[in-house]
Design an enzyme around this catalytic site. Structure first.
Site, short mmCIF file in Angstrom:
data_model
loop_
_atom_site.label_atom_id
_atom_site.label_comp_id
_atom_site.label_asym_id
_atom_site.label_seq_id
_atom_site.Cartn_x
_atom_site.Cartn_y
_atom_site.Cartn_z
N LYS A 23 -3.43 -21.58 -4.55
CA LYS A 23 -2.41 -21.86 -3.54
C LYS A 23 -2.76 -21.28 -2.17
O LYS A 23 -2.61 -21.94 -1.15
CB LYS A 23 -1.05 -21.34 -4.00
CG LYS A 23 -0.48 -22.18 -5.14
CD LYS A 23 0.86 -21.69 -5.61
CE LYS A 23 1.39 -22.64 -6.67
NZ LYS A 23 2.75 -22.30 -7.10
N LYS A 113 -1.33 5.66 4.83
CA LYS A 113 -1.28 6.70 3.79
C LYS A 113 -2.08 7.92 4.23
O LYS A 113 -3.00 7.79 5.04
CB LYS A 113 -1.88 6.14 2.49
CG LYS A 113 -0.90 5.30 1.69
CD LYS A 113 -1.38 5.17 0.27
CE LYS A 113 -0.25 4.86 -0.66
NZ LYS A 113 -0.66 4.89 -2.06
N GLU A 140 1.19 -8.38 -7.32
CA GLU A 140 1.06 -7.64 -6.05
C GLU A 140 0.13 -8.38 -5.11
O GLU A 140 -0.96 -8.81 -5.51
CB GLU A 140 0.51 -6.23 -6.31
CG GLU A 140 0.44 -5.41 -5.02
CD GLU A 140 -0.30 -4.09 -5.20
OE1 GLU A 140 0.36 -3.05 -5.11
OE2 GLU A 140 -1.52 -4.11 -5.44
N ILE A 154 -14.68 0.91 -0.17
CA ILE A 154 -15.57 2.07 -0.29
C ILE A 154 -14.80 3.30 -0.79
O ILE A 154 -15.22 3.99 -1.70
CB ILE A 154 -16.28 2.33 1.05
CG1 ILE A 154 -17.33 1.22 1.23
CG2 ILE A 154 -16.94 3.71 1.10
CD1 ILE A 154 -18.01 1.18 2.52
N GLU A 155 -13.62 3.50 -0.21
CA GLU A 155 -12.82 4.67 -0.61
C GLU A 155 -12.41 4.57 -2.07
O GLU A 155 -12.39 5.56 -2.80
CB GLU A 155 -11.59 4.77 0.31
CG GLU A 155 -10.93 6.12 0.28
CD GLU A 155 -9.70 6.15 -0.59
OE1 GLU A 155 -9.05 7.18 -0.63
OE2 GLU A 155 -9.39 5.12 -1.25
#
Ligand code: 0O2
Length: 267
Positions: A23, A113, A140, A154-155
């Site tokens: 979609k 964050k 999600e 990468i993190e």
């Protein structure tokens, strides 16, 4: 849980991932085939692995019976955008859809964050139809720029390596890198109009050439082969001029010729 039961649990989520990828890819195609800029650059989907589900259950103290209620990212979609501004457009686009309902949103772009992570998250309710009937499940959607995605990928691998105990000096580097990503996104936004113009003209040229070649191919069925070869040679000559106006003129002339043949074939 037995492996067969895991499969039964996860199957509808896999279906949701597959459907949602189709979609959102279609949203890209729809924009591009109309010569419009697509706020979505690319879409990826993934089914959360059993190991990740088990880890999350442990981390959040979730029982087997509560998996579907409390782990809302078993089906996960990632939408990558070119510019920060595109993210709000995608959010709006998702909210307008009638085949999914937004349950909650987390804006880690305006509220980054502590790790330096930036992304816009939406939990949606989505219906799938399986052999067992209709099922409403959660999925999600993470929406972020390509630069934010580079950082997060990468993190995330470092988190995996250090099991959430990333050494301070690496964490500091990551936060600095995250700040650099903010700057990159800002710099790209400053030239957004120019980049969009360039991409739109490229897309328009691609669509036009596709139409021309379709027209030429159709002519092969109805017109004299020598004449079509002449038209094709003419097309190459116009194409190498690299002039959009000339190309558009050629396309409209070709439309007239094709229309003539179509009318002839009807009489
Ligand atoms: P994976 O392996 O990607 O599936 P909460 O809202 O705190 O109750 P949750 O579900 O952890 O619960 O929400 P949150 O914080 O919105 O995180 C959901 C997902 O966002 C994570 O899933 C990651 O994919 C991503 N994410 C969140 N924080 C970070 C971060 O600091 N760095 C990176 N790289 N990704 C992040 P999972 O299940 O943790 O992991």
């Amino acid at each position: 849980m037995e492996i067969q039961l895991w499969r039964e649990l996860l199957d509808p989520y896999q279906l949701a991932v597959d459907e949602l990828v189709v979609k959102f890819n279609h949203v890209i195609t729809e924009h591009r085939s109309r010569g419009l800029y697509s706020p979505i650059e690319s879409v990826e989907g993934r089914l959360k692995s059993i190991v990740s589900i088990l880890d999350k259950m442990k981390r959040k103290n979730v029982s087997m019976n509560d998996i579907e209620k409390k782990i809302e990212d078993i089906a996960g979609l990632r939408i990558n955008c070119q510019f920060v501004e595109d993210i709000d457009r995608v959010v709006k686009l998702i909210k307008q859809r009638t085949d999914m309902k937004v349950k909650c949103e987390k804006d880690y772009i305006r509220h980054m964050k502590a790790s330096g992570y930036r992304s816009y998250h939406m939990i949606i309710e989505y219906k799938v139809n399986t052999v067992k009937g209709e099922k409403t499940l959660s999925a999600e959607i993470q929406i972020r720029t390509m630069a934010m995605n580079f950082w997060a990928t990468i993190e995330h691998s470092l988190q995996y390596k250090y099991k959430e105990n990333i050494p301070d000096y690496i964490q500091k580097k990551l936060i600095d890198a995250s700040q650099a990503i903010v700057e990159i996104d800002k710099a790209m936004s400053d030239v957004r109009d120019e980049i969009m113009d360039a991409q739109n003209s490229h897309q328009k040229k691609e669509n036009l050439v596709k139409d021309i070649l379709n027209n030429i191919q159709n002519l092969y069925r109805v017109a004299n082969k020598r004449e079509v070869t002449k038209i094709q040679d003419e097309f190459y000559k116009v194409y190498v001029m690299d002039d959009m106006m000339q190309l558009q003129h050629f396309a409209s002339q070709l439309d007239i010729i094709s229309e003539g043949y179509r009318a002839q074939s009807l009489t």
